[in-house]
Write a protein that holds these residues in place. Structure first.
Motif, short mmCIF file in Angstrom:
data_model
loop_
_atom_site.label_atom_id
_atom_site.label_comp_id
_atom_site.label_asym_id
_atom_site.label_seq_id
_atom_site.Cartn_x
_atom_site.Cartn_y
_atom_site.Cartn_z
N VAL A 32 0.84 -1.20 0.00
CA VAL A 32 0.00 0.00 0.00
C VAL A 32 0.87 1.25 0.00
CG1 VAL A 32 -1.78 1.27 1.27
CG2 VAL A 32 -1.84 -1.23 1.18
N TRP A 33 1.97 1.20 0.77
CA TRP A 33 2.93 2.30 0.80
C TRP A 33 4.30 1.76 0.43
CZ3 TRP A 33 1.48 4.18 6.41
CH2 TRP A 33 0.19 4.75 6.37
N MET A 34 5.21 2.67 0.08
CA MET A 34 6.60 2.32 -0.16
C MET A 34 7.45 2.90 0.96
SD MET A 34 6.98 2.90 -4.27
CE MET A 34 8.70 2.37 -4.21
N ARG A 35 8.44 2.15 1.38
CA ARG A 35 9.27 2.59 2.49
C ARG A 35 10.01 3.88 2.13
NH1 ARG A 35 10.59 0.09 7.00
NH2 ARG A 35 9.93 -1.94 6.18
N ASP A 36 9.98 4.83 3.04
CA ASP A 36 10.67 6.10 2.87
C ASP A 36 11.49 6.36 4.13
OD1 ASP A 36 11.55 8.68 2.56
OD2 ASP A 36 9.62 9.50 1.93
N PRO A 37 12.82 6.29 4.05
CA PRO A 37 13.65 6.50 5.25
C PRO A 37 13.37 7.82 5.94
CG PRO A 37 14.98 5.65 3.44
CD PRO A 37 13.63 5.99 2.86
N ALA A 38 12.91 8.82 5.18
CA ALA A 38 12.65 10.14 5.77
C ALA A 38 11.51 10.09 6.78
CB ALA A 38 12.35 11.15 4.68
N GLN A 39 10.68 9.02 6.74
CA GLN A 39 9.55 8.92 7.65
C GLN A 39 9.91 8.26 8.98
OE1 GLN A 39 6.51 6.88 5.42
NE2 GLN A 39 6.06 8.66 4.13
N ALA A 40 11.14 7.77 9.11
CA ALA A 40 11.50 7.00 10.30
C ALA A 40 11.37 7.82 11.57
CB ALA A 40 12.93 6.47 10.14
N GLU A 41 11.84 9.06 11.57
CA GLU A 41 11.75 9.89 12.77
C GLU A 41 10.31 10.19 13.16
OE1 GLU A 41 14.05 11.47 15.16
OE2 GLU A 41 14.79 9.53 14.47
N ALA A 42 9.46 10.39 12.13
CA ALA A 42 8.05 10.64 12.42
C ALA A 42 7.41 9.42 13.06
CB ALA A 42 7.32 11.02 11.14
N ILE A 43 7.70 8.24 12.56
CA ILE A 43 7.15 7.01 13.13
C ILE A 43 7.63 6.84 14.56
CG2 ILE A 43 7.24 4.49 13.01
CD1 ILE A 43 5.30 5.69 11.04
N ARG A 44 8.92 7.13 14.83
CA ARG A 44 9.44 7.02 16.18
C ARG A 44 8.72 7.96 17.14
NH1 ARG A 44 11.47 9.75 19.55
NH2 ARG A 44 11.77 11.49 18.12
N ALA A 45 8.56 9.24 16.72
CA ALA A 45 7.92 10.23 17.59
C ALA A 45 6.45 9.89 17.84
CB ALA A 45 8.05 11.62 16.98
N LEU A 46 5.75 9.49 16.79
CA LEU A 46 4.34 9.15 16.95
C LEU A 46 4.17 7.88 17.78
CD1 LEU A 46 3.13 9.97 13.32
CD2 LEU A 46 2.62 11.27 15.40
N SER A 47 5.10 6.93 17.65
CA SER A 47 5.04 5.72 18.48
C SER A 47 5.28 6.06 19.94
CB SER A 47 6.09 4.71 18.00
OG SER A 47 5.80 4.24 16.69
N ARG A 48 6.19 7.00 20.20
CA ARG A 48 6.41 7.47 21.58
C ARG A 48 5.15 8.10 22.14
NH1 ARG A 48 5.45 12.23 23.62
NH2 ARG A 48 6.44 13.22 21.81
N LEU A 49 4.47 8.90 21.32
CA LEU A 49 3.23 9.54 21.77
C LEU A 49 2.14 8.50 22.01
CD1 LEU A 49 1.49 11.95 22.41
CD2 LEU A 49 1.19 12.35 19.95
N GLU A 50 2.06 7.51 21.13
CA GLU A 50 1.10 6.42 21.33
C GLU A 50 1.32 5.73 22.68
OE1 GLU A 50 0.21 1.93 19.59
OE2 GLU A 50 1.72 3.20 18.63
#
Length: 387
Positions: A32-50
């Motif tokens: 559905v999506w393609m991996r984008d290394p630039a999104q890694a920090e966003a995923i980390r921050a949002l996972s921390r918030l979760e």
């Protein structure tokens, strides 16, 4: 990879994979999506918030939680990631809204407080005392949601700028948590705006209460998608248009992702222009809604300024018989063209077939040229004024 901006008192830390991380990886595996290394920090921050949202305080209450402010150029996946976070967030009282829609409601609540008598205030806010509307408005919003997710925060209206600091101070005092996406880093909000020094406390509060993360990268997913597809869908007479309409619908659904549709009100010359179907900075309307109503250049400029992509359905064949609608259509296309707003449309034919003959057909040739240019890959590559 873009740098990660954060408050020095809150260094980034590793977070065990949660629902968000698993859902993100599933979408990658499914293609559905393609991996984008630039999104890694966003995923980390949002996972921390979760994870933080799932914690409970010493006596079972909700602790103060630091939110996330995700910023970067359009098309990098900010809204998609925030939508995925919203779906996974372990908080029952949560609201996701486009920032313009949220502020429109805030202004309406302020009006209700100022204009309401005791009974009217009590009915809406559960309180009635005082002249300052900010506290009761914040109390009402906080009673509805602990987590507020705002998409595409931008501040251009002085009325918004003047109340944001006080409003968010009151929300944060009530332990409301925010997740925000924006095209601008916090210190660039309301840049060069009137009385900006009165707005800067809001910026300070956002930086204090949110982890600020830049989502950059060279790839604009939205632009790549729209460049790779058709944006003008001709449906000539005798064609039921099922194939073209299905493709038009698919593109609308794909570009808006999980963003909810909602009406938008644009303030134009002291009145409201309502666009019924919007999702973030995308809007959708019929030709009749845009061109068969008494709208003028300022209305179309407001639409072009507010949205980076406009979907228009059912553009008919034009002639002197519907000359006024044709003139409005010309004005609309001029506004979109000058603002570099993308156009996706279904129409009764190719641009050249829309106004084939009669009074006004010669003047319409410039619009034909612009429509063809706006459908080209080169134009789409450089379009979207919000970029």
């Amino acid at each position: 990879m873009p740098g990660h901006k954060t408050n020095v008192q809150n260094p980034k830390r590793s977070v065990m994979p949660g629902r968000l991380h698993k859902a993100y990886e599933n979408r990658l595996k499914q293609g559905v999506w393609m991996r984008d290394p630039a999104q890694a920090e966003a995923i980390r921050a949002l996972s921390r918030l979760e994870k933080d949202l799932g914690k409970r305080g010493l006596f079972g209450g909700a602790p103060q939680v630091r939110g996330v402010y995700l910023w970067g150029p359009p098309g990098r996946g900010k809204s998609i990631l925030m939508d995925l976070f919203f779906a996974c967030a372990p908080e029952r009282r949560k609201v996701r809204a486009h920032f313009h829609a949220f502020m429109a409601r805030v202004h309406d609540l302020i009006r209700q407080w100022r204009e309401g008598d005791r009974d009217a205030r009590k009915a809406v806010f559960g309180a009635h005392k005082g002249d300052d509307p900010i506290e009761p408005v914040a109390a009402l919003i906080a009673s509805e949601a602990r987590l507020l997710c705002f998409d595409e925060l931008q501040v251009t209206d002085i009325a918004d700028a003047m109340i944001l600091g006080r409003l968010f101070d009151a929300l944060f005092e009530r332990k409301v948590v925010v997740c925000i996406t924006s095209n601008r880093r916090p210190d660039q909000l309301y840049k060069d705006g009137i009385n900006r020094p009165l707005f800067t406390p809001f910026i300070d509060r956002i930086v204090e209460r949110c982890e600020v993360v830049e989502l950059g990268g060279a790839r604009d997913w939205r632009r790549d998608r729209i460049k790779a597809t058709q944006v003008w869908y001709p449906i000539p007479a005798g064609d039921d248009g099922s194939v073209q309409r299905a493709a038009f619908e698919d593109l609308w659904r794909e570009l808006k992702g999980d963003m909810p549709e909602c009406p938008a009100r644009l303030h134009v010359l002291g009145r409201d222009l309502r666009i019924e179907r919007t999702a973030g900075q995308q809007a959708r309307a019929t030709f009749a809604e845009l061109c068969e109503r008494p709208l003028g250049p300022q209305d179309y400029l407001a639409v072009a300024d507010r949205f980076h992509t406009l979907f228009v359905e059912d553009i008919p064949l034009l002639s002197p018989d519907n000359r006024q609608a044709a003139r409005r259509f010309v004005t609309l296309i001029d506004a979109l063209y000058e603002s570099r707003t993308r156009l996706v449309a279904t129409a009764a034919g190719a641009p050249e077939a829309l106004y084939p003959a009669g009074e006004g057909a010669f003047e319409f040739e410039r619009t034909v040229s612009r429509l063809n240019e706006m459908s080209s890959a080169d134009w789409l590559e450089n379009a979207a004024h919000a970029d």
